[in-house]
Design a protein around this motif. Structure first.
Motif, short mmCIF file in Angstrom:
data_model
loop_
_atom_site.label_atom_id
_atom_site.label_comp_id
_atom_site.label_asym_id
_atom_site.label_seq_id
_atom_site.Cartn_x
_atom_site.Cartn_y
_atom_site.Cartn_z
N ARG A 299 0.83 -1.21 0.00
CA ARG A 299 0.00 0.00 0.00
C ARG A 299 0.86 1.25 0.00
O ARG A 299 0.53 2.26 -0.62
CB ARG A 299 -0.92 0.00 1.21
CG ARG A 299 -1.89 1.19 1.24
CD ARG A 299 -2.75 1.14 2.49
NE ARG A 299 -1.93 1.23 3.70
CZ ARG A 299 -2.40 0.98 4.92
NH1 ARG A 299 -3.65 0.59 5.09
NH2 ARG A 299 -1.61 1.10 5.98
N ASP A 300 1.99 1.19 0.69
CA ASP A 300 2.89 2.34 0.75
C ASP A 300 3.84 2.41 -0.45
O ASP A 300 4.73 3.27 -0.50
CB ASP A 300 3.71 2.28 2.04
CG ASP A 300 2.85 2.48 3.28
OD1 ASP A 300 1.75 3.05 3.15
OD2 ASP A 300 3.28 2.07 4.39
N GLY A 301 3.68 1.49 -1.40
CA GLY A 301 4.47 1.54 -2.62
C GLY A 301 5.88 1.03 -2.48
O GLY A 301 6.74 1.36 -3.29
N ARG A 302 6.13 0.22 -1.45
CA ARG A 302 7.49 -0.30 -1.24
C ARG A 302 7.61 -1.72 -1.78
O ARG A 302 6.66 -2.51 -1.68
CB ARG A 302 7.84 -0.27 0.26
CG ARG A 302 7.97 1.12 0.84
CD ARG A 302 8.58 1.06 2.24
NE ARG A 302 7.67 0.45 3.20
CZ ARG A 302 6.84 1.14 3.97
NH1 ARG A 302 6.78 2.46 3.87
NH2 ARG A 302 6.06 0.52 4.84
N ARG A 303 8.76 -2.03 -2.34
CA ARG A 303 9.01 -3.40 -2.78
C ARG A 303 9.28 -4.27 -1.56
O ARG A 303 9.76 -3.79 -0.53
CB ARG A 303 10.19 -3.46 -3.75
CG ARG A 303 11.51 -3.05 -3.14
CD ARG A 303 12.61 -2.98 -4.19
NE ARG A 303 12.90 -4.28 -4.75
CZ ARG A 303 13.77 -5.14 -4.23
NH1 ARG A 303 14.42 -4.83 -3.12
NH2 ARG A 303 14.00 -6.29 -4.80
N ILE A 304 8.97 -5.55 -1.67
CA ILE A 304 9.14 -6.46 -0.54
C ILE A 304 10.60 -6.91 -0.50
O ILE A 304 11.08 -7.55 -1.44
CB ILE A 304 8.21 -7.68 -0.66
CG1 ILE A 304 6.76 -7.24 -0.89
CG2 ILE A 304 8.32 -8.55 0.60
CD1 ILE A 304 6.22 -6.32 0.18
N PRO A 305 11.35 -6.57 0.55
CA PRO A 305 12.76 -6.95 0.61
C PRO A 305 12.93 -8.45 0.83
O PRO A 305 12.06 -9.12 1.39
CB PRO A 305 13.29 -6.15 1.81
CG PRO A 305 12.09 -5.95 2.69
CD PRO A 305 10.93 -5.83 1.76
N GLY A 306 14.06 -8.98 0.38
CA GLY A 306 14.37 -10.39 0.61
C GLY A 306 13.80 -11.34 -0.41
O GLY A 306 13.94 -12.56 -0.25
N LEU A 307 13.18 -10.82 -1.46
CA LEU A 307 12.56 -11.68 -2.46
C LEU A 307 13.04 -11.33 -3.86
O LEU A 307 13.16 -10.16 -4.21
CB LEU A 307 11.04 -11.55 -2.41
CG LEU A 307 10.35 -11.93 -1.09
CD1 LEU A 307 8.86 -11.68 -1.19
CD2 LEU A 307 10.63 -13.38 -0.73
N GLY A 308 13.30 -12.37 -4.67
CA GLY A 308 13.66 -12.17 -6.07
C GLY A 308 15.10 -11.77 -6.26
O GLY A 308 15.72 -11.14 -5.39
N HIS A 309 15.65 -12.18 -7.39
CA HIS A 309 17.01 -11.78 -7.77
C HIS A 309 17.11 -11.82 -9.29
O HIS A 309 16.71 -12.79 -9.92
CB HIS A 309 18.06 -12.72 -7.16
CG HIS A 309 19.45 -12.16 -7.16
ND1 HIS A 309 20.19 -11.99 -8.32
CD2 HIS A 309 20.23 -11.69 -6.15
CE1 HIS A 309 21.36 -11.46 -8.01
NE2 HIS A 309 21.40 -11.27 -6.72
N ARG A 310 17.63 -10.76 -9.86
CA ARG A 310 17.65 -10.63 -11.32
C ARG A 310 18.53 -11.68 -11.99
O ARG A 310 18.39 -11.93 -13.20
CB ARG A 310 18.11 -9.23 -11.72
CG ARG A 310 19.53 -8.89 -11.30
CD ARG A 310 19.83 -7.41 -11.56
NE ARG A 310 19.81 -7.09 -12.96
CZ ARG A 310 20.88 -7.10 -13.75
NH1 ARG A 310 22.06 -7.41 -13.26
NH2 ARG A 310 20.79 -6.78 -15.02
N LEU A 311 19.44 -12.32 -11.25
CA LEU A 311 20.34 -13.30 -11.87
C LEU A 311 19.86 -14.74 -11.69
O LEU A 311 20.47 -15.65 -12.25
CB LEU A 311 21.74 -13.16 -11.28
CG LEU A 311 22.44 -11.82 -11.53
CD1 LEU A 311 23.83 -11.83 -10.90
CD2 LEU A 311 22.54 -11.52 -13.01
#
Length: 418
Positions: A299-311
């Motif tokens: 809701r506050d427009g923040r990405r969820i830390p600790g998830l996903g990696h571009r590589l």
């Protein structure tokens, strides 16, 4: 003025400016820059509208450029740097051809560091900090304000240690290896301890623990910390590592190159990401469920830390290895459950896997460490990789890391501002 050549023989093949640019992989303007620097010679054919170039000379320049530069633009327009240190391929990563997760699981951080630096495994390797360097670094760190973050403390310690080393400008491999083996433990020993009665002896992970937690360490926790250091020792050309290589390309000494890496790693999208995941875990534990916590983040427009990696398409192999060790620690069970809840909640909408920042957050939460502890672990661990890349870059052509800017401003001449 273009260099002139004798008239070509009947068998000589000539290339147009466009053909020359395509073969060299550059813009036509760059072709003429090669001419002005004496790297290519050109000739205007009688009645011709442009310059031509000897195909054999152009092909030789192309081979020489590829061989010497070792820096090129990748297929996606990204910088590509020749390296023999780390390979990331098919959701796995390797240090000098060896599976990095296996290496970190079976060997100490010190042994992993030596492997990165030398390509040789030194069993029982230790890293000893010179007393004089530690004394100077500690005085500098102790003078900082109490609220100073860990990366700032490490950066100040590196600068102080450099000032105390009159031989820092010796960039020979032997000298830089000596710097590496002294700098890493100096950075750790310069940090203020929080565990009472601790003595700065033994493996690096033991000494670092005393700077991160006030709890006595058990064997499983120390093993997890030591493995985390090994897993994080390098990860190809991350932003901080690229900064280190740019500094080394300009022949900055090893302390300065490490300082460049520390200047970049502090960002929330790099070394500080685990701190955000740490706070997310604590809030999930406090509220008993990840659902409302994730909802507020989104809701506050923040990405969820600790998830996903571009590589990595799947789970970050570093996270998988660290989670395996954390499962052997009873005190980590609540934080592990919260981490799984976060992953499961987000996966209902976006198929993102856990990355090493979330695993590192589980370690720091379960061991009673502050939110900044993950950043400290990350920075100390990555120092080994930075120095490995600096060593490699010292063997390359100086100042090769010098891309050309693509100017998009007003074309000159413009009137002087009033």
């Amino acid at each position: 003025m273009h260099d002139q050549e004798p008239a070509a023989g009947p068998a000589e093949r000539r290339l147009s400016t466009r053909e020359t640019a395509e073969l060299l992989g550059v813009k036509p303007e760059t072709v003429y820059a090669y001419v002005s620097r004496g790297q290519l010679s050109s000739r205007r054919e009688p009645g011709g509208r442009g310059s031509t170039f000897a195909a054999e000379e152009v092909e030789a320049l192309a081979r020489r450029t590829r061989r010497e530069a070792g820096v090129a633009s990748g297929s996606g327009g990204e910088l590509s740097v020749r390296t023999a240190i780390t390979l990331i391929d098919k959701d796995r990563y390797y240090f000098r051809g060896v599976d990095a997760t296996d290496l970190a699981a079976r060997h100490s951080y010190e042994e992993v560091a030596e492997w990165l630096w030398t390509g040789k495994l030194r069993r029982g390797a230790t890293l000893t900090a010179p007393k004089a360097s530690v004394a100077v670094a500690r005085r500098a760190v102790d003078a900082l304000p109490e609220h100073t973050g860990p990366t700032d403390r490490l950066r100040v310690a590196a600068i102080a240690a450099a000032a105390a080393d009159p031989l820092r400008f010796d960039l020979s491999e032997e000298a830089v290896l000596g710097t590496a083996r002294a700098l890493v433990p100096t950075l750790v020993n310069a940090l203020p301890p929080v565990l009472r009665g601790h003595r700065d002896q033994g493996p690096l992970a033991h000494r670092l623990w005393a700077r991160l937690s006030g709890r006595p360490a058990d064997e499983a926790s120390l093993r997890a910390l030591d493995t985390a250091l090994g897993l994080l020792a390098d990860h190809d050309l991350a932003a901080s590592t690229l900064a280190v290589r740019v500094a080394a390309s300009a022949r900055a000494h090893a302390y300065a190159a490490v300082s460049a890496g520390l200047g970049v790693i502090e960002g929330p999208l790099h070394g500080a990401a685990s701190g955000l995941a740490h706070r997310l875990l604590l809030e999930t534990l406090d509220r008993g469920s990840a659902g409302p916590v994730i909802a507020e983040e989104l809701r506050d427009g923040r990405r969820i830390p600790g998830l996903g990696h571009r590589l990595y398409l799947g789970e970050d192999p570093r996270a998988r290895a660290l989670f395996g060790l954390l499962e052997e620690m009873p005190q980590a069970a609540p934080a592990l459950a919260a981490a799984r809840d976060i992953v499961t909640t987000v996966a209902r909408h976006t198929p993102l896997h856990a990355n090493v920042d979330l695993a590192l957050a589980v370690l720091t939460v379960s061991c009673g460490m502050p939110a900044t502890a993950g950043e400290t672990i990350f920075a100390v661990a990555r120092t080994a990789g930075w120095i490995a890349h600096a060593l490699e870059e010292y063997g390359e052509r100086p100042l090769r890391m010098r891309p050309s800017g693509h100017y998009v401003g007003q074309r000159p001449p413009q009137p002087l501002p009033q």
